[in-house]
Write an enzyme that holds these catalytic residues in place. Sequence first.
Site, PDB file in Angstrom:
ATOM      1  N   ASP A  98      50.209 -26.937  21.880  1.00 31.78           N
ATOM      2  CA  ASP A  98      51.656 -27.127  21.691  1.00 31.78           C
ATOM      3  C   ASP A  98      52.222 -26.305  20.541  1.00 31.78           C
ATOM      4  O   ASP A  98      53.204 -26.703  19.911  1.00 31.78           O
ATOM      5  CB  ASP A  98      51.985 -28.619  21.472  1.00 31.78           C
ATOM      6  CG  ASP A  98      51.515 -29.479  22.625  1.00 31.78           C
ATOM      7  OD1 ASP A  98      51.538 -28.982  23.768  1.00 31.78           O
ATOM      8  OD2 ASP A  98      51.117 -30.629  22.379  1.00 31.78           O
ATOM      9  N   LYS A 124      53.063 -21.540  22.487  1.00 33.26           N
ATOM     10  CA  LYS A 124      52.429 -20.388  23.167  1.00 33.26           C
ATOM     11  C   LYS A 124      53.275 -19.870  24.310  1.00 33.26           C
ATOM     12  O   LYS A 124      53.389 -18.669  24.512  1.00 33.26           O
ATOM     13  CB  LYS A 124      51.072 -20.799  23.786  1.00 33.26           C
ATOM     14  CG  LYS A 124      50.047 -21.267  22.833  1.00 33.26           C
ATOM     15  CD  LYS A 124      48.824 -21.767  23.574  1.00 33.26           C
ATOM     16  CE  LYS A 124      49.045 -23.040  24.335  1.00 33.26           C
ATOM     17  NZ  LYS A 124      49.291 -24.231  23.522  1.00 33.26           N
ATOM     18  N   GLY A 153      51.183 -28.354  28.830  1.00 29.86           N
ATOM     19  CA  GLY A 153      52.629 -28.513  29.013  1.00 29.86           C
ATOM     20  C   GLY A 153      53.302 -27.389  28.257  1.00 29.86           C
ATOM     21  O   GLY A 153      53.237 -27.343  27.032  1.00 29.86           O
ATOM     22  N   HIS A 154      53.876 -26.445  28.972  1.00 25.91           N
ATOM     23  CA  HIS A 154      54.387 -25.217  28.365  1.00 25.91           C
ATOM     24  C   HIS A 154      55.889 -25.096  28.569  1.00 25.91           C
ATOM     25  O   HIS A 154      56.354 -25.088  29.710  1.00 25.91           O
ATOM     26  CB  HIS A 154      53.682 -24.005  28.987  1.00 25.91           C
ATOM     27  CG  HIS A 154      52.221 -23.939  28.657  1.00 25.91           C
ATOM     28  ND1 HIS A 154      51.330 -23.152  29.334  1.00 25.91           N
ATOM     29  CD2 HIS A 154      51.500 -24.568  27.698  1.00 25.91           C
ATOM     30  CE1 HIS A 154      50.124 -23.300  28.800  1.00 25.91           C
ATOM     31  NE2 HIS A 154      50.206 -24.152  27.818  1.00 25.91           N
ATOM     32  N   GLN A 156      46.116 -25.025  25.741  1.00 23.68           N
ATOM     33  CA  GLN A 156      45.517 -25.799  24.642  1.00 23.68           C
ATOM     34  C   GLN A 156      45.422 -24.950  23.367  1.00 23.68           C
ATOM     35  O   GLN A 156      46.299 -24.155  23.123  1.00 23.68           O
ATOM     36  CB  GLN A 156      44.143 -26.372  25.049  1.00 23.68           C
ATOM     37  CG  GLN A 156      44.224 -27.494  26.083  1.00 23.68           C
ATOM     38  CD  GLN A 156      44.403 -27.014  27.512  1.00 23.68           C
ATOM     39  OE1 GLN A 156      43.681 -26.161  27.973  1.00 23.68           O
ATOM     40  NE2 GLN A 156      45.353 -27.565  28.227  1.00 23.68           N
TER      41      GLN A 156
END
Length: 432
Positions: A13, A16, A40-41, A227
Amino acid sequence: MKNTVVIGAQFGDEGKAKITDLLASKADFITRFQGGSNAGHTVVANGKKYAFHLIPSGILYENKICMIGAGCVIKPDDLYNEIQGIISQGVSEEHFKKYLKISPLATLTMKYHIDIDGYSESALGSNKIGTTKKGIGPTYTDKYNRCALRVEDLFNDETLSKKIDIILPKKNKELEFVYNLKPYTKEEILAECTEYKKILAPYVDFNWQENLWNYKNNKSILFEGAQGVMLDVDYGTYPYVTSSSPTSGGAAVGASMGALTIERAIGVFKAYMTRVGEGAFVTELDNETGEKLRSIGGEFGVTTGRARRCGWFDAISAKYAVLVGGLSEVALTKLDVLDSFEEIKVAIAYKNKKTGEIVKNYPTNVFTHADFEPIYETHQGWLKDISKCKTYEELPQNAKKYLARLEELLGIKITIISVGPDREQTIFVEED
Ligand code: GDP
Ligand code: IMO
Ligand code: MG
């Protein structure tokens, strides 16, 4: 652009996806190399916010091929829902059919992997990992135990049947006798596979070898990690980690193009730190300051909605991430979140509370981390809104000092500074 890998360098988080999306504008081919829909991006583009989990963060552009690589794990119905979510925001189905590709070698997450993830977490009770319950650990376990199904298996009825005959008796024993969970019939697994085949069929790239030769020889490649280094299965805060390798080394394996294809490795760090799930976090602030970071930084998980634990920048784990993550430069995000802090701290060493020993190398046995307290140095805040700064020169003096000190501690350059979630809120310190 040189072939570049973008990885998280903390606990995930770090922002990225924003950096990947930006750099994707200069790449021809973007490939995710590990993880699954545990990620989760968030990408903010043209005023719209998109949440990606498995789809590479370059997908919003035209003419860029985005591949879910061999090192990834896929739960096809999750991927379906993700695609539908993005379609509902105005991206066409045709766009996905044209630009989204899946490696036939990626591993499938089956329903039983989700069952096992749920069971394992509840059985561990207070010792749980705090997983995303997306079946990630059980899927990678089967991959390395050589009893997983891969995407390509869905497209050959004869070999699929044979593989299920090999895998299922063993899996059912495990489900029933180890986990006390419901076994599956062959018909159920075949039905699940039929559904998955239908979902994945438009995207699977059976010509991937020829295509990758072309990208490797003629195109610009962006490798996208999920990650972060401190969640890496070998180097992270084991066992409170994910089950894949989010390092630049992981990119060399999971993207099917080898180590020498990568020319540049960007580690994304937040200007402070966050973590979701359980596990050691030496600079965690379980107080008002942590709460302030959480509320200003909007620190809530994209995949699970969980509140992220917050703390100061830890230069000990960061320097370690530069080493084991194989980083050549830094993208520093969320610097704007620190705008209203009078003082900003950075951990430059750990002190062993029992022995008084000062530690500067990252202690890898995280069960000892409760014994450590951070030794901080304090920086004066800049107390100015930096979210509109477009160049390094425009940043306040104290922000520049903070950046310079981080560079000194990490031993590599900060080449990208992010001062807000939008694409425009980015300072490129050294253009490629
Ligand atoms: P990822 O998993 O590393 O891609 O990061 P996430 O998307 O899970 O979390 C990062 C969050 O921070 C998202 O909500 C981003 O929109 C947001 N973000 C990224 N960069 C910045 C920044 O420089 N400043 C602020 N305020 N928010 C940012
Ligand atoms: P992105 O790509 C933050 C964490 C989980 C848990 C541990 C293991 O958005 O940075 P898993 O479901 O992978 O078996 O969970 O890893 N975790 C993440 N934390 N960001 C992520 O992804 C994460 N993916 C997994 O919270 O602690
Ligand atoms: Mg995330």
